[in-house]
Design a protein around this motif. Sequence first.
Motif, short mmCIF file in Angstrom:
data_model
loop_
_atom_site.label_atom_id
_atom_site.label_comp_id
_atom_site.label_asym_id
_atom_site.label_seq_id
_atom_site.Cartn_x
_atom_site.Cartn_y
_atom_site.Cartn_z
N LEU A 97 74.51 30.06 43.53
CA LEU A 97 73.48 29.10 43.15
C LEU A 97 72.22 29.87 42.79
O LEU A 97 71.90 30.88 43.42
CB LEU A 97 73.17 28.13 44.29
CG LEU A 97 74.29 27.20 44.76
CD1 LEU A 97 73.80 26.38 45.95
CD2 LEU A 97 74.74 26.29 43.64
N VAL A 98 71.49 29.37 41.78
CA VAL A 98 70.25 30.02 41.36
C VAL A 98 69.08 29.08 41.61
O VAL A 98 69.11 27.91 41.18
CB VAL A 98 70.31 30.41 39.87
CG1 VAL A 98 68.95 30.88 39.37
CG2 VAL A 98 71.34 31.50 39.66
N GLU A 99 68.11 29.58 42.29
CA GLU A 99 66.85 28.86 42.50
C GLU A 99 65.77 29.68 41.79
O GLU A 99 65.32 30.70 42.33
CB GLU A 99 66.57 28.71 44.01
CG GLU A 99 65.35 27.90 44.34
CD GLU A 99 64.07 28.55 43.85
OE1 GLU A 99 63.45 27.98 42.90
OE2 GLU A 99 63.70 29.61 44.38
N ASN A 108 60.62 30.01 48.59
CA ASN A 108 62.02 30.45 48.73
C ASN A 108 62.77 29.53 49.69
O ASN A 108 63.91 29.13 49.43
CB ASN A 108 62.09 31.88 49.27
CG ASN A 108 61.68 32.95 48.30
OD1 ASN A 108 61.03 33.91 48.69
ND2 ASN A 108 62.03 32.83 47.04
N ILE A 109 62.12 29.22 50.79
CA ILE A 109 62.75 28.38 51.81
C ILE A 109 62.90 26.95 51.31
O ILE A 109 63.99 26.37 51.32
CB ILE A 109 61.93 28.41 53.11
CG1 ILE A 109 61.85 29.84 53.66
CG2 ILE A 109 62.53 27.47 54.15
CD1 ILE A 109 60.81 30.04 54.74
N GLU A 114 66.39 22.72 48.93
CA GLU A 114 66.59 21.65 47.95
C GLU A 114 67.81 21.92 47.09
O GLU A 114 68.59 21.00 46.78
CB GLU A 114 65.34 21.50 47.09
CG GLU A 114 64.14 20.94 47.84
CD GLU A 114 62.87 20.93 47.00
OE1 GLU A 114 62.93 21.35 45.81
OE2 GLU A 114 61.81 20.52 47.53
N ALA A 115 68.00 23.17 46.67
CA ALA A 115 69.15 23.52 45.84
C ALA A 115 70.46 23.26 46.57
O ALA A 115 71.43 22.76 45.99
CB ALA A 115 69.06 24.97 45.39
N LEU A 116 70.49 23.60 47.85
CA LEU A 116 71.69 23.35 48.64
C LEU A 116 71.93 21.86 48.82
O LEU A 116 73.07 21.38 48.72
CB LEU A 116 71.57 24.04 50.00
CG LEU A 116 71.66 25.57 49.98
CD1 LEU A 116 71.19 26.16 51.30
CD2 LEU A 116 73.10 26.01 49.68
N GLU A 118 70.98 19.47 46.80
CA GLU A 118 71.41 18.91 45.51
C GLU A 118 72.88 19.23 45.21
O GLU A 118 73.58 18.46 44.56
CB GLU A 118 70.52 19.43 44.40
CG GLU A 118 69.10 18.87 44.43
CD GLU A 118 68.16 19.58 43.49
OE1 GLU A 118 68.63 20.46 42.72
OE2 GLU A 118 66.95 19.28 43.54
N ALA A 119 73.34 20.38 45.71
CA ALA A 119 74.73 20.77 45.50
C ALA A 119 75.66 20.16 46.55
O ALA A 119 76.88 20.35 46.48
CB ALA A 119 74.85 22.29 45.55
N GLY A 120 75.09 19.43 47.50
CA GLY A 120 75.90 18.80 48.55
C GLY A 120 76.47 19.79 49.54
O GLY A 120 77.53 19.54 50.14
N ILE A 121 75.77 20.90 49.75
CA ILE A 121 76.26 21.96 50.65
C ILE A 121 75.46 21.91 51.95
O ILE A 121 74.24 22.05 51.94
CB ILE A 121 76.12 23.34 49.99
CG1 ILE A 121 76.95 23.41 48.70
CG2 ILE A 121 76.53 24.44 50.96
CD1 ILE A 121 76.69 24.65 47.88
N THR A 122 76.16 21.70 53.06
CA THR A 122 75.54 21.69 54.38
C THR A 122 75.75 23.04 55.04
O THR A 122 76.87 23.56 55.07
CB THR A 122 76.15 20.59 55.26
OG1 THR A 122 75.95 19.32 54.63
CG2 THR A 122 75.51 20.58 56.65
N VAL A 123 74.68 23.61 55.53
CA VAL A 123 74.79 24.93 56.18
C VAL A 123 74.13 24.89 57.54
O VAL A 123 73.13 24.20 57.76
CB VAL A 123 74.15 26.04 55.31
CG1 VAL A 123 74.91 26.18 54.00
CG2 VAL A 123 72.68 25.78 55.06
N ARG A 124 74.69 25.63 58.46
CA ARG A 124 74.11 25.78 59.79
C ARG A 124 73.71 27.23 60.07
O ARG A 124 72.87 27.47 60.93
CB ARG A 124 75.12 25.32 60.86
CG ARG A 124 75.44 23.82 60.79
CD ARG A 124 76.41 23.42 61.89
NE ARG A 124 76.68 21.99 61.88
CZ ARG A 124 77.58 21.40 61.09
NH1 ARG A 124 78.31 22.15 60.26
NH2 ARG A 124 77.77 20.09 61.13
N THR A 125 74.34 28.16 59.35
CA THR A 125 74.04 29.57 59.54
C THR A 125 73.79 30.21 58.18
O THR A 125 74.40 29.82 57.17
CB THR A 125 75.19 30.31 60.24
OG1 THR A 125 76.38 30.18 59.44
CG2 THR A 125 75.44 29.73 61.62
N ALA A 126 72.91 31.19 58.14
CA ALA A 126 72.59 31.86 56.88
C ALA A 126 72.28 33.33 57.12
O ALA A 126 71.70 33.69 58.14
CB ALA A 126 71.40 31.19 56.19
#
Length: 221
Positions: A97-99, A108-109, A114-116, A118-126
């Motif tokens: 994904l490109v932001e 950045n944060i 927002e990009a995640l 909009e893509a319907g991607i749920t994250v708990r760890t990064a």
Amino acid sequence: MTSSPDLNEEDLRQARTVWDYHLMNHPRRPCDIAVGLGGCDPGVALYAAELYRSGLFPRIVFTGATSDATAHLFPKGEAYAFRALAVENGVPGAAVLVEPRATNTGQNIQYSREALDEAGITVRTAMLICMPYMERRAYTAWRRQWPELDVVCASQPIAFDDYLASFDDPRLVIDYMVGDLQRVIEYPKRGFAVEQDIPEDVHAALKHLVTAGFESALLKP
């Protein structure tokens, strides 16, 4: 020990103290997402691709517009340039994904989140992948501004002297290191980051380097 015509051994010794402090030394571990933070160092994208190929995460978000320091290097934007490098080095385009709008760490944060969404991607760890001297500042900002996300930091494993030698202007790299350390100290007071313990030798190194003229990246009064 390497040196530069513009750097004496004491400057290098103090700068190495700051460099060591910036490194978080987090273990590399599997995460839901990697976030590659834009900047002047293409090593961010190359290391992100290496870690992707090792299977540590299924997707990467590259975030960053351009700055005065990077516009000539990446005229289409840092995030787009890093994406191209990652794809050239084995990351499928569909995994990136490109932001392209962020011009500071807070953006950045915000924009990566927002990009995640909009893509319907749920994250708990990064895994935050950035320039080595940016690790601590990135960590403190993300912990404050996205506290529910469990983050670790990573950067290309490279020795301090080798990193300086990879740039045309090593003094400017130390300027950025000094600026990032000042932000680690000051940003918690402004609500931008979580507070960190700053050892006395790191405070002393900061004072030495500012007095020696490494000040172009300091916060404006």
